[in-house]
Write a protein that holds these residues in place. Structure first.
Motif, PDB file in Angstrom:
ATOM      1  N   VAL A  11       0.847  -1.206   0.000  1.00  0.00           N
ATOM      2  CA  VAL A  11       0.000   0.000   0.000  1.00  0.00           C
ATOM      3  C   VAL A  11       0.882   1.257   0.000  1.00  0.00           C
ATOM      4  CG1 VAL A  11      -1.631   1.361   1.405  1.00  0.00           C
ATOM      5  CG2 VAL A  11      -1.998  -1.098   1.091  1.00  0.00           C
ATOM      6  N   GLU A  12       1.961   1.231   0.802  1.00  0.00           N
ATOM      7  CA  GLU A  12       2.843   2.400   0.871  1.00  0.00           C
ATOM      8  C   GLU A  12       3.642   2.564  -0.425  1.00  0.00           C
ATOM      9  OE1 GLU A  12       2.790   4.656   3.233  1.00  0.00           O
ATOM     10  OE2 GLU A  12       1.728   3.629   4.842  1.00  0.00           O
ATOM     11  N   LEU A  13       4.047   1.440  -1.008  1.00  0.00           N
ATOM     12  CA  LEU A  13       4.768   1.519  -2.292  1.00  0.00           C
ATOM     13  C   LEU A  13       3.837   2.069  -3.375  1.00  0.00           C
ATOM     14  CD1 LEU A  13       6.805  -1.831  -2.271  1.00  0.00           C
ATOM     15  CD2 LEU A  13       7.726   0.488  -2.119  1.00  0.00           C
ATOM     16  N   LEU A  40       8.302  15.040  -3.495  1.00  0.00           N
ATOM     17  CA  LEU A  40       8.775  14.892  -2.113  1.00  0.00           C
ATOM     18  C   LEU A  40       7.851  13.970  -1.331  1.00  0.00           C
ATOM     19  CD1 LEU A  40       9.937  18.544  -1.340  1.00  0.00           C
ATOM     20  CD2 LEU A  40      11.385  16.522  -1.592  1.00  0.00           C
ATOM     21  N   GLN A  41       6.548  14.085  -1.607  1.00  0.00           N
ATOM     22  CA  GLN A  41       5.602  13.205  -0.930  1.00  0.00           C
ATOM     23  C   GLN A  41       5.834  11.748  -1.349  1.00  0.00           C
ATOM     24  OE1 GLN A  41       3.692  14.182   1.555  1.00  0.00           O
ATOM     25  NE2 GLN A  41       3.098  12.047   1.877  1.00  0.00           N
ATOM     26  N   SER A  42       6.149  11.559  -2.621  1.00  0.00           N
ATOM     27  CA  SER A  42       6.444  10.219  -3.105  1.00  0.00           C
ATOM     28  C   SER A  42       7.639   9.643  -2.348  1.00  0.00           C
ATOM     29  CB  SER A  42       6.737  10.292  -4.613  1.00  0.00           C
ATOM     30  OG  SER A  42       7.082   9.018  -5.098  1.00  0.00           O
ATOM     31  N   GLU A  44       8.565  10.456   0.646  1.00  0.00           N
ATOM     32  CA  GLU A  44       8.128  10.148   2.019  1.00  0.00           C
ATOM     33  C   GLU A  44       7.440   8.794   2.072  1.00  0.00           C
ATOM     34  OE1 GLU A  44       6.058  12.691   4.625  1.00  0.00           O
ATOM     35  OE2 GLU A  44       7.440  14.349   4.379  1.00  0.00           O
ATOM     36  N   GLU A  45       6.635   8.527   1.044  1.00  0.00           N
ATOM     37  CA  GLU A  45       5.923   7.249   1.015  1.00  0.00           C
ATOM     38  C   GLU A  45       6.904   6.082   0.913  1.00  0.00           C
ATOM     39  OE1 GLU A  45       3.074   7.187   1.959  1.00  0.00           O
ATOM     40  OE2 GLU A  45       2.288   9.168   1.533  1.00  0.00           O
ATOM     41  N   LEU A  46       7.998   6.306   0.166  1.00  0.00           N
ATOM     42  CA  LEU A  46       9.020   5.250   0.096  1.00  0.00           C
ATOM     43  C   LEU A  46       9.635   5.026   1.470  1.00  0.00           C
ATOM     44  CD1 LEU A  46      10.997   5.819  -3.232  1.00  0.00           C
ATOM     45  CD2 LEU A  46       9.500   3.912  -2.630  1.00  0.00           C
ATOM     46  N   MET A  47       9.827   6.127   2.204  1.00  0.00           N
ATOM     47  CA  MET A  47      10.347   5.997   3.579  1.00  0.00           C
ATOM     48  C   MET A  47       9.371   5.210   4.449  1.00  0.00           C
ATOM     49  SD  MET A  47      12.129   9.715   4.292  1.00  0.00           S
ATOM     50  CE  MET A  47      11.020  10.000   5.634  1.00  0.00           C
ATOM     51  N   HIS A  48       8.076   5.471   4.261  1.00  0.00           N
ATOM     52  CA  HIS A  48       7.068   4.718   5.027  1.00  0.00           C
ATOM     53  C   HIS A  48       7.165   3.230   4.682  1.00  0.00           C
ATOM     54  CE1 HIS A  48       4.299   8.539   5.244  1.00  0.00           C
ATOM     55  NE2 HIS A  48       5.433   8.679   5.883  1.00  0.00           N
ATOM     56  N   ALA A  49       7.286   2.973   3.378  1.00  0.00           N
ATOM     57  CA  ALA A  49       7.379   1.568   2.937  1.00  0.00           C
ATOM     58  C   ALA A  49       8.595   0.906   3.590  1.00  0.00           C
ATOM     59  CB  ALA A  49       7.483   1.502   1.412  1.00  0.00           C
ATOM     60  N   HIS A  88      -6.789   9.030  -1.376  1.00  0.00           N
ATOM     61  CA  HIS A  88      -5.862   7.931  -1.146  1.00  0.00           C
ATOM     62  C   HIS A  88      -5.357   7.931   0.303  1.00  0.00           C
ATOM     63  CE1 HIS A  88      -3.215   4.693  -1.959  1.00  0.00           C
ATOM     64  NE2 HIS A  88      -2.212   5.378  -1.431  1.00  0.00           N
ATOM     65  N   GLU A  89      -5.040   9.110   0.820  1.00  0.00           N
ATOM     66  CA  GLU A  89      -4.566   9.173   2.214  1.00  0.00           C
ATOM     67  C   GLU A  89      -5.632   8.663   3.181  1.00  0.00           C
ATOM     68  OE1 GLU A  89      -1.705   9.339   3.386  1.00  0.00           O
ATOM     69  OE2 GLU A  89      -0.740   9.997   1.562  1.00  0.00           O
ATOM     70  N   ARG A  90      -6.882   8.974   2.894  1.00  0.00           N
ATOM     71  CA  ARG A  90      -7.952   8.497   3.779  1.00  0.00           C
ATOM     72  C   ARG A  90      -8.028   6.976   3.743  1.00  0.00           C
ATOM     73  NH1 ARG A  90     -11.857  13.652   2.688  1.00  0.00           N
ATOM     74  NH2 ARG A  90     -11.182  14.781   4.548  1.00  0.00           N
ATOM     75  N   HIS A  91      -7.799   6.440   2.564  1.00  0.00           N
ATOM     76  CA  HIS A  91      -7.781   4.982   2.427  1.00  0.00           C
ATOM     77  C   HIS A  91      -6.623   4.399   3.255  1.00  0.00           C
ATOM     78  CE1 HIS A  91      -7.734   0.999   0.729  1.00  0.00           C
ATOM     79  NE2 HIS A  91      -6.500   1.175   0.303  1.00  0.00           N
ATOM     80  N   VAL A  92      -5.443   5.019   3.146  1.00  0.00           N
ATOM     81  CA  VAL A  92      -4.273   4.531   3.903  1.00  0.00           C
ATOM     82  C   VAL A  92      -4.560   4.602   5.401  1.00  0.00           C
ATOM     83  CG1 VAL A  92      -1.823   4.898   4.430  1.00  0.00           C
ATOM     84  CG2 VAL A  92      -2.642   5.165   2.086  1.00  0.00           C
ATOM     85  N   THR A  93      -5.188   5.705   5.834  1.00  0.00           N
ATOM     86  CA  THR A  93      -5.517   5.848   7.262  1.00  0.00           C
ATOM     87  C   THR A  93      -6.406   4.692   7.719  1.00  0.00           C
ATOM     88  OG1 THR A  93      -5.360   8.242   7.119  1.00  0.00           O
ATOM     89  CG2 THR A  93      -6.614   7.364   8.977  1.00  0.00           C
ATOM     90  N   GLU A 121       1.219  10.174  11.871  1.00  0.00           N
ATOM     91  CA  GLU A 121       1.634  10.642  10.540  1.00  0.00           C
ATOM     92  C   GLU A 121       0.412  10.819   9.621  1.00  0.00           C
ATOM     93  OE1 GLU A 121       4.394  11.658   9.418  1.00  0.00           O
ATOM     94  OE2 GLU A 121       4.308  11.471   7.236  1.00  0.00           O
ATOM     95  N   GLN A 122      -0.518   9.879   9.678  1.00  0.00           N
ATOM     96  CA  GLN A 122      -1.710   9.970   8.828  1.00  0.00           C
ATOM     97  C   GLN A 122      -2.550  11.199   9.173  1.00  0.00           C
ATOM     98  OE1 GLN A 122      -0.524   7.687   6.286  1.00  0.00           O
ATOM     99  NE2 GLN A 122      -2.645   8.262   5.949  1.00  0.00           N
ATOM    100  N   LEU A 123      -2.654  11.463  10.479  1.00  0.00           N
ATOM    101  CA  LEU A 123      -3.396  12.658  10.915  1.00  0.00           C
ATOM    102  C   LEU A 123      -2.796  13.906  10.285  1.00  0.00           C
ATOM    103  CD1 LEU A 123      -4.011  12.652  14.785  1.00  0.00           C
ATOM    104  CD2 LEU A 123      -5.637  13.299  12.989  1.00  0.00           C
ATOM    105  N   GLU A 124      -1.456  13.997  10.360  1.00  0.00           N
ATOM    106  CA  GLU A 124      -0.762  15.171   9.830  1.00  0.00           C
ATOM    107  C   GLU A 124      -0.895  15.263   8.315  1.00  0.00           C
ATOM    108  OE1 GLU A 124       3.250  14.816  11.272  1.00  0.00           O
ATOM    109  OE2 GLU A 124       2.619  15.118  13.361  1.00  0.00           O
ATOM    110  N   GLU A 125      -0.733  14.134   7.655  1.00  0.00           N
ATOM    111  CA  GLU A 125      -0.796  14.158   6.189  1.00  0.00           C
ATOM    112  C   GLU A 125      -2.183  14.567   5.706  1.00  0.00           C
ATOM    113  OE1 GLU A 125       0.652  10.597   4.329  1.00  0.00           O
ATOM    114  OE2 GLU A 125       2.711  11.237   4.611  1.00  0.00           O
ATOM    115  N   GLU A 126      -3.201  13.999   6.329  1.00  0.00           N
ATOM    116  CA  GLU A 126      -4.558  14.358   5.907  1.00  0.00           C
ATOM    117  C   GLU A 126      -4.825  15.843   6.131  1.00  0.00           C
ATOM    118  OE1 GLU A 126      -8.033  12.140   6.912  1.00  0.00           O
ATOM    119  OE2 GLU A 126      -6.962  10.236   6.816  1.00  0.00           O
TER     120      GLU A 126
HETATM  121 FE1  FEO Z   1       2.352   6.668   3.934  1.00  0.00          FE
HETATM  122 FE2  FEO Z   1       0.737   9.028   3.042  1.00  0.00          FE
HETATM  123  O1  FEO Z   1       0.714   7.355   3.777  1.00  0.00           O
END
Ligand code: FEO
Length: 162
Positions: A11-13, A40-42, A44-49, A88-93, A121-126
């Motif tokens: 999901v993060e990838l 940059l957000q992309s 960050e998502e790789l970092m999450h992955a 998409h972020e809401r889905h990830v949350t 992190e999800q709270l902040e991103e949303e």
């Molecule tokens: Fe890693 Fe934006 O969710």
């Protein structure tokens, strides 16, 4: 639990791939500040992955890399692109919250603790994307307003790994 963590790694990838696709769209309409923001957000998502990757390894689980589905590539406006990001972020949350529930159910305290960082992190991103969507709604088709937002988005700098 390892299976579910592997699914979330995907999901993060996918999120990284989706943001990169939105970045490409932004470049195509000359919104280069927004394109940089999305790139940059992309990253960050790789970092999450990678957080999931490393956690699975630490738990001595086997990492399974599934295919990454094709992201949405076409949008009708910058607003629609950011709305897609928000969706998409809401889905990830909701996926993160499901993982938290599973970890609790299984009394898997290590995973539960690991996931707390993602809950925040999800709270902040949303919240960040909601703010951008609201600004875009306010300016509508106003070219000057869009350029101002694009410039502001372009001032984002890379996050350090949290
Ligand atoms: Fe890693 Fe934006 O969710």
């Amino acid at each position: 639990m390892i299976d579910l963590l592997n699914k979330h790694l995907n999901v993060e990838l996918f999120a990284a791939y989706q943001y990169l696709a939105i970045s490409a769209y932004c470049h195509s309409i000359n919104m280069n500040g927004a394109a940089k923001w999305m790139q940059l957000q992309s990253q960050e998502e790789l970092m999450h992955a990678m957080k999931f990757y490393n956690f699975i390894n630490d738990r001595e689980g086997r990492i399974v890399l599934e295919p990454i589905k094709q992201p949405k590539t076409e949008f009708s406006s910058l607003l629609e692109a950011f709305e897609a990001a928000l969706g998409h972020e809401r889905h990830v949350t909701s996926e993160i919250h499901n993982l938290v529930a599973e970890a609790l159910e299984r009394k898997d305290h290590a995973t539960h603790t690991f996931l707390q960082w993602f809950v925040t992190e999800q709270l902040e991103e949303e919240a960040t994307v909601v703010e951008i969507v609201q600004s875009l709604k306010l300016v509508g088709d106003n070219g000057h307003g869009l350029l101002m937002i694009d410039r502001e988005l372009g001032s984002r700098s890379a996050a350090t790994a949290g």
